[in-house]
Design an enzyme around this catalytic site. Structure first.
Site, PDB file in Angstrom:
ATOM      1  N   LYS A 231      10.381   8.984 -14.009  1.00  0.00           N
ATOM      2  CA  LYS A 231       9.316   8.292 -14.736  1.00  0.00           C
ATOM      3  C   LYS A 231       8.787   9.247 -15.816  1.00  0.00           C
ATOM      4  O   LYS A 231       8.507  10.401 -15.537  1.00  0.00           O
ATOM      5  CB  LYS A 231       8.184   7.909 -13.769  1.00  0.00           C
ATOM      6  CG  LYS A 231       7.180   6.940 -14.335  1.00  0.00           C
ATOM      7  CD  LYS A 231       6.348   6.300 -13.213  1.00  0.00           C
ATOM      8  CE  LYS A 231       5.402   5.241 -13.771  1.00  0.00           C
ATOM      9  NZ  LYS A 231       4.688   4.515 -12.695  1.00  0.00           N
TER      10      LYS A 231
ATOM     11  N   GLU B 267      -0.631  -6.425  -0.960  1.00  0.00           N
ATOM     12  CA  GLU B 267      -1.995  -6.946  -0.817  1.00  0.00           C
ATOM     13  C   GLU B 267      -2.130  -7.834   0.413  1.00  0.00           C
ATOM     14  O   GLU B 267      -3.153  -7.812   1.096  1.00  0.00           O
ATOM     15  CB  GLU B 267      -2.379  -7.722  -2.073  1.00  0.00           C
ATOM     16  CG  GLU B 267      -2.642  -6.860  -3.301  1.00  0.00           C
ATOM     17  CD  GLU B 267      -1.387  -6.475  -4.042  1.00  0.00           C
ATOM     18  OE1 GLU B 267      -0.284  -6.894  -3.625  1.00  0.00           O
ATOM     19  OE2 GLU B 267      -1.492  -5.730  -5.033  1.00  0.00           O
TER      20      GLU B 267
ATOM     21  N   ARG C  33      -2.936 -12.389  -4.556  1.00  0.00           N
ATOM     22  CA  ARG C  33      -1.709 -12.206  -3.770  1.00  0.00           C
ATOM     23  C   ARG C  33      -2.000 -12.292  -2.259  1.00  0.00           C
ATOM     24  O   ARG C  33      -1.113 -12.588  -1.477  1.00  0.00           O
ATOM     25  CB  ARG C  33      -1.072 -10.868  -4.149  1.00  0.00           C
ATOM     26  CG  ARG C  33       0.283 -10.516  -3.621  1.00  0.00           C
ATOM     27  CD  ARG C  33       1.429 -11.400  -3.972  1.00  0.00           C
ATOM     28  NE  ARG C  33       1.930 -11.435  -5.315  1.00  0.00           N
ATOM     29  CZ  ARG C  33       2.846 -10.590  -5.820  1.00  0.00           C
ATOM     30  NH1 ARG C  33       3.272  -9.571  -5.100  1.00  0.00           N
ATOM     31  NH2 ARG C  33       3.321 -10.759  -7.048  1.00  0.00           N
TER      32      ARG C  33
HETATM   33  C1  LIG Z   1       0.852  -7.591  -7.046  1.00  0.00           C
HETATM   34  C2  LIG Z   1       0.597  -6.349  -7.871  1.00  0.00           C
HETATM   35  N1  LIG Z   1      -0.110  -5.357  -7.336  1.00  0.00           N
HETATM   36  C3  LIG Z   1      -0.365  -4.242  -8.053  1.00  0.00           C
HETATM   37  C4  LIG Z   1       0.105  -4.111  -9.336  1.00  0.00           C
HETATM   38  C5  LIG Z   1      -0.237  -2.880 -10.160  1.00  0.00           C
HETATM   39  N2  LIG Z   1       0.969  -2.123 -10.494  1.00  0.00           N
HETATM   40  C6  LIG Z   1       1.542  -2.225 -11.666  1.00  0.00           C
HETATM   41  S1  LIG Z   1       2.879  -1.265 -11.837  1.00  0.00           S
HETATM   42  C7  LIG Z   1       2.662  -0.644 -10.264  1.00  0.00           C
HETATM   43  C8  LIG Z   1       3.585   0.388  -9.724  1.00  0.00           C
HETATM   44  C9  LIG Z   1       5.007  -0.048  -9.889  1.00  0.00           C
HETATM   45  O1  LIG Z   1       5.853   0.980  -9.403  1.00  0.00           O
HETATM   46  P1  LIG Z   1       7.404   0.809  -9.633  1.00  0.00           P
HETATM   47  O2  LIG Z   1       7.818  -0.544  -9.273  1.00  0.00           O
HETATM   48  O3  LIG Z   1       8.048   1.941  -8.926  1.00  0.00           O
HETATM   49  O4  LIG Z   1       7.597   0.943 -11.211  1.00  0.00           O
HETATM   50  P2  LIG Z   1       7.524   2.249 -12.127  1.00  0.00           P
HETATM   51  O5  LIG Z   1       6.141   2.224 -12.756  1.00  0.00           O
HETATM   52  O6  LIG Z   1       7.724   3.453 -11.247  1.00  0.00           O
HETATM   53  O7  LIG Z   1       8.599   2.098 -13.139  1.00  0.00           O
HETATM   54  C10 LIG Z   1       1.575  -1.222  -9.666  1.00  0.00           C
HETATM   55  C11 LIG Z   1       1.074  -0.893  -8.314  1.00  0.00           C
HETATM   56  C12 LIG Z   1       0.838  -5.190  -9.866  1.00  0.00           C
HETATM   57  N3  LIG Z   1       1.301  -5.150 -11.149  1.00  0.00           N
HETATM   58  N4  LIG Z   1       1.083  -6.278  -9.116  1.00  0.00           N
END
Ligand SMILES: Cc1ncc(C[n+]2csc(CCOP(=O)(O)OP(=O)(O)O)c2C)c(N)n1
Ligand SMILES: CC(=O)[C@@H](O)[C@H](O)COP(=O)(O)O
Ligand SMILES: [Mg+2]
Length: 639
Positions: free
Chosen positions: A282, A368, A396
């Site tokens: 990342k 969630e 959610r």
């Molecule tokens: C249902 C939901 N909960 C929380 C989030 C907030 N959120 C956005 S990106 C993320 C982390 C995603 O991690 P990953 O899938 O590993 O993607 P990366 O940023 O590492 O590329 C979170 C928790 C969301 N978008 N949707």
């Protein structure tokens, strides 16, 4: 070799087919620079986008988008995808009013077959498209790109379980950068790291199967058991293979040669669902991001040379910080206080409490639904759980709120941040619906903080409230700059407060738009219209005595909330309708968010589009008092 940048020669994914593998690697380098230079100007989700540059170039080079459907999970990492799919010239408008969305969006491009922003939906959507293909719809291959954070959500397993059952051709690319917004949590994250550490397991597995097939029975079984120890699965496969997927990986997601070869081979041979496990970094390729704790997940504008981010100019503390500090104080006083976040410790302010009480803060991952019922179990056990989830993400876990919390009357405390319109994340992240979907639940106590001081008191009220579920909402960003109490004092349940007394009209405000209500009253004072401003504080139970008094004493009553129709104003109207309050010849108006989704912009722009500025409130009061007023809307786009 021409010096023209390859990116200038690429108008869309079709042009990638003509490039050599070496040129594709060069193109990835140019795309990475473009992302850095763009986000330096706009702010946004930098780290995630930098982590998928090679994957994006390779997917578009190998597959035939947009006929092949490429679906990005969450979609926050889609900037390279947007640059390569005809939107490079609009990237400077990213996340701005009238500009490009910060996530994938169907209405924006044929290359965005499915919208995103809420996590863990991509495999379900990709499988839906695959079934469309199987039933004759004009769909080619379907590819879901899902991160190691997003794949911690149950919905991803529901989808993989079904995909394994259907057995249809489908590609899932697991983008494993060992980061969510914070470091990932959970056994799955540990499992993925173990696989990643073991190197290209798929080759090992294929070779092992070939070798084992020549062994005599008992010896072969012993070898298989040994392999199971390595892979952790009874059949010697990975978790994904146990779910019916072919597993390929782990591969280096930044090695263009490996990625291209893997995608080409998978595309040529797949007959069913395939999961390709790509290990990435990342923030890849931008040292300040790679070395940052949060990998520059979400950044403001920054210096592309140094990575130094522009500081948000504000004199009032953010509601989130006020909450985090107040919760830490409450936890210091009461060992039963525990806190739950769904992968957003810093966004919710629970990282503040975790600094002092790490063992009492639980990050459940992007889960969630589980988080809500986990909190319900804790409440049933006698703890005082505070479930800190953004309004939009709380959606959610709604059935868990109804079925596991409300129905059983369990005292779960919900700290609902990002209430109302949130700005650059746009319609997908608006905290528009929580008032309606909570205040209609029997036994729930539902509050909204009018300012950051009242947030402290509402938290104290919630902590002290063991009688049943209780929720309080507050907005993204800074408060009004009011003095903070040294300690929260529990409020009297169901009682509002009068902020200012007038006689010509009354505004009954619910939540943090109290500042706009007071500003509207000021505007009207100059026209010799005197306005009472009351802060309702509670949507449930309503302060019916206050409501009846406001109707009795004023020719006009306006309710105000940063929520969709069917929330606070509706509850006030229900009360008045039931008690004859609508038959007193008063002008009564409800001011809510409009019944439509509002695209990203600055919060001020969005509230202007929503018709909820101080000027709009003043105009509504004038109209209610019979002074006709036309309100013109800025001509910006509203979907
Ligand atoms: C249902 C939901 N909960 C929380 C989030 C907030 N959120 C956005 S990106 C993320 C982390 C995603 O991690 P990953 O899938 O590993 O993607 P990366 O940023 O590492 O590329 C979170 C928790 C969301 N978008 N949707
Ligand atoms: C992509 C995503 O869903 C999160 O990163 C979200 O954008 C965070 O929102 P805040 O910036 O309001 O914390
Ligand atoms: Mg990740």
């Amino acid at each position: 070799m021409t010096d023209t940048p390859l990116l200038d020669r690429v108008s869309g994914p079709a042009d990638l087919k003509a490039l050599t593998d070496g040129e594709l690697a060069r193109l990835a380098h140019e795309v990475r620079r473009d992302v850095i230079n763009t986000v330096a100007q706009t702010g946004g989700h930098l780290g995630s986008s930098l982590g998928v540059v090679e994957l994006t170039v390779a997917i578009h080079a190998v597959f035939d988008t947009p006929r092949d459907k490429l679906i990005w999970d969450v979609g926050h990492q889609c900037y390279p995808h947007k640059i390569l799919t005809g939107r490079r010239d609009r990237m400077a408008t990213l996340r701005q009013g009238g500009g490009l969305s910060g996530f994938t969006k169907r209405s924006e491009s044929d290359f965005d077959p499915f919208g995103a922003a809420h996590s863990s939906t991509s495999i379900s959507a990709a499988l839906g498209f695959a079934m469309g293909r199987e039933m004759g719809m004009p769909v080619g291959d379907t590819i879901a790109v899902i991160g190691d954070g997003a794949i911690t959500a149950g919905m991803a397993y529901e989808a993989m379980n079904h995909a394994g059952h259907l057995g249809k051709r489908l590609f899932v690319i697991l983008n494993d950068n060992d980061m969510s917004i914070a470091p990932p949590v959970g056994a799955l994250s540990k499992y993925l790291n173990e696989i990643a550490a073991k190197g290209p397991l798929a080759l090992f597995k294929a070779a092992a199967e070939e070798f084992e097939s020549h062994l005599p029975g008992p010896v072969r079984d012993g070898a298989r058991r040994a392999r199971a120890l390595v892979t952790g699965m009874p059949g010697g496969g990975t978790l994904f293979e146990e779910l019916g997927f072919s597993y390929v990986g782990p591969i280096d997601g930044h090695d263009m040669g490996q990625v291209l070869a893997t995608l080409r081979a998978a595309r040529a041979r797949a007959t069913g669902p395939v999961l390709i496990h790509a290990v990435t970094v990342k923030g890849k390729g931008f040292a300040p991001a790679e070395s940052a704790a949060d990998k520059y997940h979400g950044v403001s504008k920054f210096d592309p040379e140094t990575g130094e981010q522009a500081k948000a100019k504000s004199n009032a503390p953010a509601y989130t910080t006020v909450f985090g500090n107040a919760l830490t104080d409450e936890a210091a006083r009461d060992p039963r206080v525990v806190a739950i976040t769904a992968a957003m410790p810093s966004g919710t302010g629970l990282d503040i409490m975790a600094k002092r009480f790490a063992a009492r803060v639980f990050d459940v991952g992007i889960a969630e639904q589980h988080g809500v019922t986990f909190a319900a179990g804790m409440a049933a056990a006698g703890l005082r759980p505070v479930c800190a989830i953004y309004s939009t993400f709380l959606q959610r876990g709604y059935d868990q709120i109804v079925h596991d919390v409300a129905l059983q009357g369990l005292p779960v405390r919900f700290a609902i941040d990002r209430a109302g319109l949130v700005g650059q994340d746009g319609a997908t992240h608006a905290g528009a619906f929580d008032i309606g979907f909570l205040a209609n639940l029997p036994g729930f106590t539902v509050m909204a903080a009018g300012d950051e001081a009242d947030l402290v008191h509402m938290l104290a009220t919630a902590i002290a409230h063991d009688e049943g579920p209780i929720a309080f909402r507050y907005p993204r960003g800074e408060g009004m700059g009011v003095d903070l109490p040294a300690r929260g004092v529990p409020l009297e349940i169901g009682k509002g407060r009068v902020m200012k007394v007038g006689s010509d009209a009354a505004i009954l405000s619910y939540g943090a738009h109290l500042a706009e209500a007071l500003a509207a009253a000021e505007l009207l004072e100059a026209e010799r219209i005197s306005v009472t401003v009351a802060d309702a504080r509670f949507a449930k139970p309503l302060d019916t005595a206050l409501i009846d008094l406001l109707v009795e004493d004023h020719p006009a009553l306006i309710t105000l909330e940063t929520g969709a129709t069917g929330g606070f104003g509706a509850l006030v109207l229900h009360h008045l309708a039931k008690t004859g309050g609508l038959e007193k010849g008063r002008a009564i108006r409800t001011m809510t968010l409009p019944d439509r989704f509002i695209d990203q912009a600055s919060p001020a722009q969005m509230y202007a589009w929503a018709g909820l500025t101080a000027k709009d409130i003043a105009a509504t009061i004038r109209a209610a008092l019979g002074r006709v007023e036309t309100i013109t809307r800025p001509g910006l786009r509203i979907i």
